[in-house]
Design an enzyme around this catalytic site. Structure first.
Site, PDB file in Angstrom:
ATOM      1  N   ARG A  61     -16.630 -12.717   8.949  1.00 50.85           N
ATOM      2  CA  ARG A  61     -15.551 -13.624   8.539  1.00 50.85           C
ATOM      3  C   ARG A  61     -14.391 -12.853   7.913  1.00 50.85           C
ATOM      4  NH1 ARG A  61     -15.119 -17.976   4.013  1.00 50.85           N
ATOM      5  NH2 ARG A  61     -13.686 -19.478   4.957  1.00 50.85           N
ATOM      6  N   HIS A  65     -10.434 -13.194   8.940  1.00 48.15           N
ATOM      7  CA  HIS A  65      -9.370 -13.521   7.974  1.00 48.15           C
ATOM      8  C   HIS A  65      -8.363 -12.384   7.869  1.00 48.15           C
ATOM      9  CE1 HIS A  65     -11.041 -17.173   5.608  1.00 48.15           C
ATOM     10  NE2 HIS A  65     -11.478 -17.184   6.838  1.00 48.15           N
ATOM     11  N   ASN A  92      -9.047 -17.850   0.899  1.00 47.15           N
ATOM     12  CA  ASN A  92      -9.902 -16.674   0.855  1.00 47.15           C
ATOM     13  C   ASN A  92     -10.919 -16.730  -0.279  1.00 47.15           C
ATOM     14  OD1 ASN A  92      -9.251 -15.086   3.009  1.00 47.15           O
ATOM     15  ND2 ASN A  92      -7.563 -14.052   1.968  1.00 47.15           N
ATOM     16  N   HIS A 192     -20.008 -19.134  13.970  1.00 42.39           N
ATOM     17  CA  HIS A 192     -20.643 -20.055  13.019  1.00 42.39           C
ATOM     18  C   HIS A 192     -22.134 -20.238  13.304  1.00 42.39           C
ATOM     19  CE1 HIS A 192     -16.543 -22.000  11.712  1.00 42.39           C
ATOM     20  NE2 HIS A 192     -16.685 -20.752  11.309  1.00 42.39           N
TER      21      HIS A 192
HETATM   22  C1  HEM Z   1     -11.963 -22.010  14.761  1.00 44.01           C
HETATM   23  C2  HEM Z   1     -11.545 -22.195  13.529  1.00 44.01           C
HETATM   24  C3  HEM Z   1     -12.366 -21.888  12.314  1.00 44.01           C
HETATM   25  C4  HEM Z   1     -12.497 -22.688  11.227  1.00 44.01           C
HETATM   26  C5  HEM Z   1     -11.830 -24.040  11.028  1.00 44.01           C
HETATM   27  C6  HEM Z   1     -13.391 -22.026  10.305  1.00 44.01           C
HETATM   28  C7  HEM Z   1     -13.755 -22.526   9.066  1.00 44.01           C
HETATM   29  C8  HEM Z   1     -14.742 -22.010   8.266  1.00 44.01           C
HETATM   30  C9  HEM Z   1     -15.167 -22.571   7.002  1.00 44.01           C
HETATM   31  C10 HEM Z   1     -14.557 -23.782   6.339  1.00 44.01           C
HETATM   32  C11 HEM Z   1     -16.213 -21.831   6.559  1.00 44.01           C
HETATM   33  C12 HEM Z   1     -17.031 -22.050   5.279  1.00 44.01           C
HETATM   34  C13 HEM Z   1     -16.546 -21.192   4.168  1.00 44.01           C
HETATM   35  C14 HEM Z   1     -17.276 -21.512   2.887  1.00 44.01           C
HETATM   36  O1  HEM Z   1     -17.376 -22.657   2.498  1.00 44.01           O
HETATM   37  O2  HEM Z   1     -17.758 -20.558   2.251  1.00 44.01           O
HETATM   38  C15 HEM Z   1     -16.444 -20.795   7.530  1.00 44.01           C
HETATM   39  C16 HEM Z   1     -17.420 -19.834   7.438  1.00 44.01           C
HETATM   40  C17 HEM Z   1     -17.557 -18.803   8.316  1.00 44.01           C
HETATM   41  N1  HEM Z   1     -16.742 -18.507   9.386  1.00 44.01           N
HETATM   42 FE1  HEM Z   1     -15.319 -19.702  10.152  1.00 44.01          FE
HETATM   43  N2  HEM Z   1     -13.800 -20.847  10.837  1.00 44.01           N
HETATM   44  C18 HEM Z   1     -13.199 -20.696  12.071  1.00 44.01           C
HETATM   45  C19 HEM Z   1     -13.295 -19.616  12.914  1.00 44.01           C
HETATM   46  C20 HEM Z   1     -14.067 -18.506  12.645  1.00 44.01           C
HETATM   47  C21 HEM Z   1     -14.020 -17.278  13.398  1.00 44.01           C
HETATM   48  C22 HEM Z   1     -13.063 -17.008  14.562  1.00 44.01           C
HETATM   49  C23 HEM Z   1     -14.935 -16.448  12.852  1.00 44.01           C
HETATM   50  C24 HEM Z   1     -15.295 -15.029  13.214  1.00 44.01           C
HETATM   51  C25 HEM Z   1     -15.158 -14.527  14.427  1.00 44.01           C
HETATM   52  C26 HEM Z   1     -15.574 -17.169  11.772  1.00 44.01           C
HETATM   53  C27 HEM Z   1     -16.627 -16.700  11.028  1.00 44.01           C
HETATM   54  C28 HEM Z   1     -17.204 -17.383   9.978  1.00 44.01           C
HETATM   55  C29 HEM Z   1     -18.416 -16.945   9.326  1.00 44.01           C
HETATM   56  C30 HEM Z   1     -19.280 -15.771   9.757  1.00 44.01           C
HETATM   57  C31 HEM Z   1     -18.632 -17.819   8.260  1.00 44.01           C
HETATM   58  C32 HEM Z   1     -19.760 -17.747   7.220  1.00 44.01           C
HETATM   59  C33 HEM Z   1     -19.280 -16.955   6.033  1.00 44.01           C
HETATM   60  C34 HEM Z   1     -20.376 -16.641   5.011  1.00 44.01           C
HETATM   61  O3  HEM Z   1     -21.503 -17.090   5.149  1.00 44.01           O
HETATM   62  O4  HEM Z   1     -20.072 -15.891   4.056  1.00 44.01           O
HETATM   63  N3  HEM Z   1     -15.010 -18.401  11.663  1.00 44.01           N
HETATM   64  N4  HEM Z   1     -15.525 -20.921   8.552  1.00 44.01           N
HETATM   65  C1  LIG Z   2     -14.733 -11.928  -2.575  1.00 39.56           C
HETATM   66  C2  LIG Z   2     -13.579 -11.970  -3.460  1.00 39.56           C
HETATM   67  O1  LIG Z   2     -13.067 -10.954  -3.880  1.00 39.56           O
HETATM   68  N1  LIG Z   2     -13.113 -13.157  -3.723  1.00 39.56           N
HETATM   69  C3  LIG Z   2     -12.065 -13.321  -4.664  1.00 39.56           C
HETATM   70  C4  LIG Z   2     -11.037 -14.318  -4.150  1.00 39.56           C
HETATM   71  O2  LIG Z   2     -10.085 -14.529  -5.130  1.00 39.56           O
HETATM   72  C5  LIG Z   2     -10.586 -15.022  -6.370  1.00 39.56           C
HETATM   73  C6  LIG Z   2      -9.428 -15.334  -7.292  1.00 39.56           C
HETATM   74  O3  LIG Z   2      -8.723 -14.195  -7.603  1.00 39.56           O
HETATM   75  C7  LIG Z   2     -11.549 -13.997  -6.985  1.00 39.56           C
HETATM   76  O4  LIG Z   2     -12.091 -14.502  -8.206  1.00 39.56           O
HETATM   77  C8  LIG Z   2     -12.652 -13.748  -6.003  1.00 39.56           C
HETATM   78  O5  LIG Z   2     -13.481 -12.732  -6.499  1.00 39.56           O
END
Ligand code: HEM
Ligand SMILES: CC(=O)N[C@H]1CO[C@H](CO)[C@@H](O)[C@@H]1O
Ligand SMILES: *[C@@H]1O[C@H](CO)[C@@H](O)[C@H](O)[C@H]1NC(C)=O
Ligand SMILES: *[C@@H]1O[C@H](CO)[C@@H](O)[C@H](O)[C@H]1NC(C)=O
Length: 320
Positions: A61, A65, A92, A192
């Protein structure tokens, strides 16, 4: 050496120097300056992964980003004392620290062997590929030669990253801005299949006047148990409830059953324009893996700085 050969060589070197700003990415970019960079990064990723699985989703992710804001230039890694860098933007805030940690550790190992030549942006790109492979996903060659960016500002994030409530048109528009097709977007959403989401990101589908009708009722009940109304904001659930630690095509099979976590996931099936690709990826993992690797390479080209642009950061979290 014959004179003409010498002239040719000098000419080529001059050409390379002059066209430095437009240099191309290439998988063999570090062949001379740091031939073992990929195995050094891989070892650091393996070590980090042995400590926590979050390494996988967090690094993947982080790469996404990074690329969507200022291009793939490690701008997301920079820490600002005043808290206004890219990573501090609201979008972020949920980036898990393990992604940052993976790149920081890998960079330290790379610097010990090849000081000052490998960018943080390239290390993040290699690590993102590695976590896919290490969790069961497809292998592919990573193009290299990115330079690290000189801009990282929270205010430049808004509107560039997709939110979980976007419809197909808005998703496609955002990806098109980054030279990615709707097909790339559908394939990249398959990321996802690993990782977590905080309850607040999808609570609207459960607790509005009615439960989102595109949600499978049994899955909605499961989510309501995991995420009661107004639950602690730090609680997170697996995005793929069945094989959350495996990079597979279950994400798409879940969509067929109304088990997409975000409406931006489920819309890929409900909208007829994207449904056929979802069905193809659900039926054939090889087809998904092929489309995913193609899209990852294209994602890795977004807004890159090459040649003499940007810099090679010494510390991924600070400009030189
Ligand atoms: C298509 C549009 C996309 C939307 C709307 C979206 C939205 C989100 C959201 C809302 C989360 C949850 C974050 C949280 O609550 O911590 C998430 C997690 C994640 N996204 Fe997406 N995302 C998108 C595309 C992508 C793409 C292109 C990738 C990578 C190629 C990606 C990889 C991930 C991964 C791996 C997580 C899990 C992060 C974790 O467990 O730390 N996403 N995404
Ligand atoms: C993973 C990380 O560094 N997240 C940061 C995103 O920004 C907030 C606000 O500055 C930090 O508290 C988090 O550590
Ligand atoms: C699955 O997709 C791959 C790659 O697109 C293709 O070569 C293969 O024939 C497909 N398999 C089936 C059973 O359709
Ligand atoms: C999209 O591609 C065009 C043409 O190759 C390029 O000029 C432009 O910089 C790219 N945009 C991004 C965001 O990478």
């Amino acid at each position: 050496m014959e004179v003409w050969r010498f002239c040719l060589l000098v000419g080529m070197l001059l050409l390379m120097a002059v066209s430095g700003g437009e240099a191309q990415l290439s998988p063999s970019f570090y062949q001379l300056a740091c031939p073992n960079v990929e195995s050094i990064v891989r070892q650091a990723v393996v070590k980090k992964l042995s400590q926590t699985f979050v390494t996988v989703p967090a690094t993947l992710r982080l790469f996404f980003h990074d690329c969507f804001v200022e291009g793939c230039d490690a701008s997301v890694m920079v820490a600002s004392p005043s808290g206004d860098a890219e990573k501090d933007a609201p979008d972020n805030l949920s980036l898990a620290g393990d992604g940052f940690d993976t790149v920081i550790k890998a960079k330290q190992d790379v610097e010990a062997r090849c000081p000052g030549v490998v960018s943080c942006a390239d290390i993040l790109a290699i690590a993102a590929r590695d976590v896919v492979v290490l969790s069961g996903g497809p292998d592919f060659a990573v193009e290299l030669g990115r330079r690290d960016g000189l801009i990282s500002q929270a205010e430049r994030v808004a509107g560039r990253l997709p939110g979980p409530d976007l419809d197909l048109n808005r998703l496609s528009d955002l990806f098109r801005m980054n030279n990615l097709t709707t097909h790339d977007m559908i394939a990249l959403s398959g990321a996802h299949t690993v990782g977590f989401s905080h309850c607040s990101r999808f609570a609207g589908r459960l607790y509005s006047s009615a439960v989102d009708p595109s949600l499978n009722p049994a899955y909605a009940r499961l989510l309501m148990r995991a995420c009661p109304h107004n639950v602690d904001p730090t609680i997170a659930v697996n995005m793929d409830p069945f094989t959350p630690t495996v990079f597979d095509n279950l994400y798409y099979r879940n969509l067929l059953n109304g088990e997409g976590l975000f409406s931006s996931d489920q819309v890929l099936f409900t909208n007829l324009l994207s449904r056929s690709a979802v069905k193809r990826f659900a039926a054939n993992q090889t087809s998904f893996f092929g489309a995913f690797t193609t899209a990852m390479v294209r994602l890795g080209r977004v807004g890159v700085k090459t040649g003499s642009q940007g810099e090679i950061r010494n510390d991924c979290t600070a400009f030189n």
